[in-house]
Design an enzyme around this catalytic site. Structure first.
Site, PDB file in Angstrom:
ATOM      1  N   GLU A   1       0.817  -1.209   0.000  1.00 32.77           N
ATOM      2  CA  GLU A   1       0.000   0.000   0.000  1.00 32.77           C
ATOM      3  C   GLU A   1       0.854   1.264   0.000  1.00 32.77           C
ATOM      4  O   GLU A   1       0.550   2.228  -0.710  1.00 32.77           O
ATOM      5  CB  GLU A   1      -0.933  -0.012   1.218  1.00 32.77           C
ATOM      6  CG  GLU A   1      -1.803   1.227   1.363  1.00 32.77           C
ATOM      7  CD  GLU A   1      -2.916   1.280   0.333  1.00 32.77           C
ATOM      8  OE1 GLU A   1      -3.499   2.363   0.161  1.00 32.77           O
ATOM      9  OE2 GLU A   1      -3.188   0.262  -0.318  1.00 32.77           O
ATOM     10  N   ASP A   2       1.942   1.279   0.780  1.00 32.84           N
ATOM     11  CA  ASP A   2       2.665   2.530   1.041  1.00 32.84           C
ATOM     12  C   ASP A   2       4.071   2.588   0.448  1.00 32.84           C
ATOM     13  O   ASP A   2       4.767   3.585   0.641  1.00 32.84           O
ATOM     14  CB  ASP A   2       2.761   2.761   2.564  1.00 32.84           C
ATOM     15  CG  ASP A   2       1.381   2.939   3.190  1.00 32.84           C
ATOM     16  OD1 ASP A   2       0.497   3.500   2.525  1.00 32.84           O
ATOM     17  OD2 ASP A   2       1.190   2.498   4.339  1.00 32.84           O
TER      18      ASP A   2
END
Length: 590
Positions: free
Chosen positions: A42-43
């Site tokens: 996600e990051d």
């Protein structure tokens, strides 16, 4: 530049803290690795294939599942929230470690939530209270549930939180001597009986106290049993032996004895609860259990032996050995099969997140229901057909109203009538999501059947008036002309009043090639008209009025002189099907 959290700490602190929480739960290597990696897709620029290559497909699958959940916004429009929750539950049903890592992730976020804006705090706290804390409780992870609830409670109800915590601090100070006295006396009495014990004194959590205050509608000062003891002994037999010693030593509060060892809770919780009157005449709750029971009460499914054997998860084994996870997977299976999105959120919260009572059929089958359930819920828990045809119930041999709330130990026999269908007001009586969803479905089906019958009658009247019939292709053409997919949907729309007789007649004329339509078909509608059947709007009736018999438009003129709420006596002449009636009117209604 390194990423920072709202607190100003390096972002990597968060996955480290999540992994630390999972380590405290003594989970397997794979779960802890996922805790470290859960935000990578996600990051960061990392991909699923890279994680699979470096850490294996099992870890990659869990991380990918968590990533999809991270992209969901559970606090949104209710229908979207329901669909997102459905996806979360499906991921959990495939691998329970998705839930365990997600709970650890949420717990650390809640511990640091005070660094984010106030509005976001409330949104996340409400989501935690509604979804994650109950899921932790459903998995038997009571300590984590308590902390999630208290952290959310502090944000959502700050004044109540401060008042209760201040009261608890004062209580611990005032009753420190009482706690020591009970601990020492109980330890001595059990030692005399040859029972080694470990006694833990505690005060109840702020949110559990607030919930009891709300549920019982009492003031904080009236709540007496805020002190509790966990009495941990060596064996199952010693649990019951300890109960006898406690009941001999102190006075017992009637009606407060519960045996969750004989009948465990749905989340695997086992313990014996009893409440005594302590030395200072305050109520004290005692929970008696073995060390294994205490470990399950604290860590829930995370205490399962599955996670002592290494990184590989055996879901079949845990479903067999853990009633909590097996029950959750079964419930999720029911929840995710054919329930409309608008009903799913309510159904899920009712089905997953409530305390339970245990009732029996006359043949001894055990049925678990949420607190506040009625015989209606019991009937639908047995089978949807039994619920739909339920007309009454015998509770412990007595015929009682269907609104009666069931209690643990009740024997319930459902009385049925095959011609019965549930009324809509049952939705407000039922306590389970399954019952409410089934009632709504049955009510919709009944309304649809009635609408179809009425719509079919209207269409047949038009066909009879025009002296025509419809074959299958013409029926499809008629439905298309009125923007409906098929003849059945068209008829239902007519019965529901969504399509008027005039529009239906025009479409019919177009399909059949009728050049000149006959006179408009007037259908009196009693429930919306002013006066008796809206007689001002039709010339299809014959009336006998003072001064002679008149018909057609002349009847309207005569009727205009009368009160339209005057009682009417109908004769045996005439036919409803032909829209022709005979009636007698007089100023006196005779």
């Amino acid at each position: 530049m390194a990423q920072k959290r709202a607190s100003g700490d390096p972002y990597f602190n968060h996955p480290l803290e999540v992994a630390a929480i999972l380590t405290e739960l003594k989970l397997d290597d794979a779960s802890i690795a996922v805790g470290l990696l859960h935000d990578t897709i996600e990051d960061t620029d990392a991909t699923r294939s890279e994680i699979d290559q470096l850490f294996g497909g099992e870890i990659g699958t869990i991380v990918d599942g968590l990533t999809k959940i991270e992209r969901l916004n559970l606090v949104s429009r209710e229908e979207a929230q329901a669909e997102n929750l459905r996806k979360l539950l499906l991921a959990i049903s495939q691998d329970v470690r998705v839930l365990l890592v997600k709970l650890a992730d949420r717990l650390h976020n809640m511990r640091t939530l005070h660094f984010v804006p106030a509005e976001k705090q409330r949104r996340i706290a409400q989501e935690t209270m509604d979804i994650y804390a109950p899921l932790a409780g459903r998995m038997g992870m009571q300590d984590m549930r308590n902390e999630l609830e208290d952290l959310s409670f502090r944000i959502l109800q700050p004044e109540h939180y401060r008042a209760i915590t201040a009261r608890l601090e004062q209580l611990q100070h005032d009753y420190s001597e009482t706690i020591a006295t009970i601990t020492n006396e109980l330890t001595e009495r059990l030692a005399e009986a040859g029972i080694a014990t470990n006694i833990k004194a505690r005060v109840k959590s702020p949110y559990s106290i607030f919930s009891k205050i709300e549920r019982k509608s009492i003031a904080l000062e009236q709540l007496s049993d805020m002190i509790g003891f966990r009495v941990i002994v060596g064996s199952l037999a010693q649990c019951y032996q300890t109960v006898g010693i406690i009941h001999t030593q102190w006075k017992v509060v009637p009606g407060r004895f519960k045996d969750y060892i004989s009948v465990p809770k749905h989340n695997d919780y086992q313990s014996i609860h009893t409440t005594i009157v302590g030395p200072s005449r305050q109520r004290v709750e005692l929970q008696i259990r073995t060390e294994d029971m205490d470990r399950i009460a604290e860590f829930g499914i995370a205490a399962h032996a599955l996670y002592k054997d290494g990184a590989s998860a055996n879901l079949d084994r845990i479903e067999t050995e853990s009633q909590a996870y097996g029950s959750l997977r079964q419930t999720i299976s029911h929840l995710t099969s054919g329930i409309a999105s608008e009903d799913f959120l309510e159904y899920t919260k009712l089905e997953l997140f409530q305390d339970q009572v245990f009732c029996f059929t006359p043949r001894g089958r055990l049925i678990a229901l949420p607190r506040g359930a009625t015989p209606i819920d019991f009937a639908y828990a047995l089978h949807t057909d039994i619920g739909d045809t339920c007309v009454g119930a015998k509770i412990n041999g007595l015929i009682l109203p269907l609104v009666t709330q069931l209690r643990s130990g009740d024997e319930v026999e459902i009385l049925r009538d095959q011609n019965h269908r549930p009324p809509s007001n049952w939705i407000g009586i039922a306590a389970t999501g399954k019952a409410r969803a089934a009632i709504r479905r049955a009510v919709r089906q009944t309304a649809t059947q009635r609408a179809f019958a009425l719509g079919e009658q209207v269409l047949n009247m038009l066909l009879e008036r025009e002296g025509v019939m419809l074959d299958d292709s013409e029926s499809k053409a008629l439905a298309d002309a009125l923007d409906h997919p098929n003849k059945r949907d068209l008829i239902i729309a007519v019965g529901e009043g969504k399509i008027g007789s005039e529009a239906l007649g025009n479409a019919l004329a177009q399909v059949k090639g009728i050049r000149k339509r006959r006179r408009k078909l007037d259908l009196p509608v009693a429930d919306t008209a002013d006066g008796w059947f809206a007689l001002r709007a039709t010339d299809q009736f014959r009336f006998r009025v003072p001064g002679g018999q008149k018909g057609g438009p002349k009847a309207k003129a005569a009727l205009a002189q009368l009160d339209f709420h005057t009682p009417v006596t109908l004769s045996g002449r005439g036919s409803c099907r032909a829209i022709a009636w005979s009636a007698s009117l007089s100023p006196t209604g005779r």
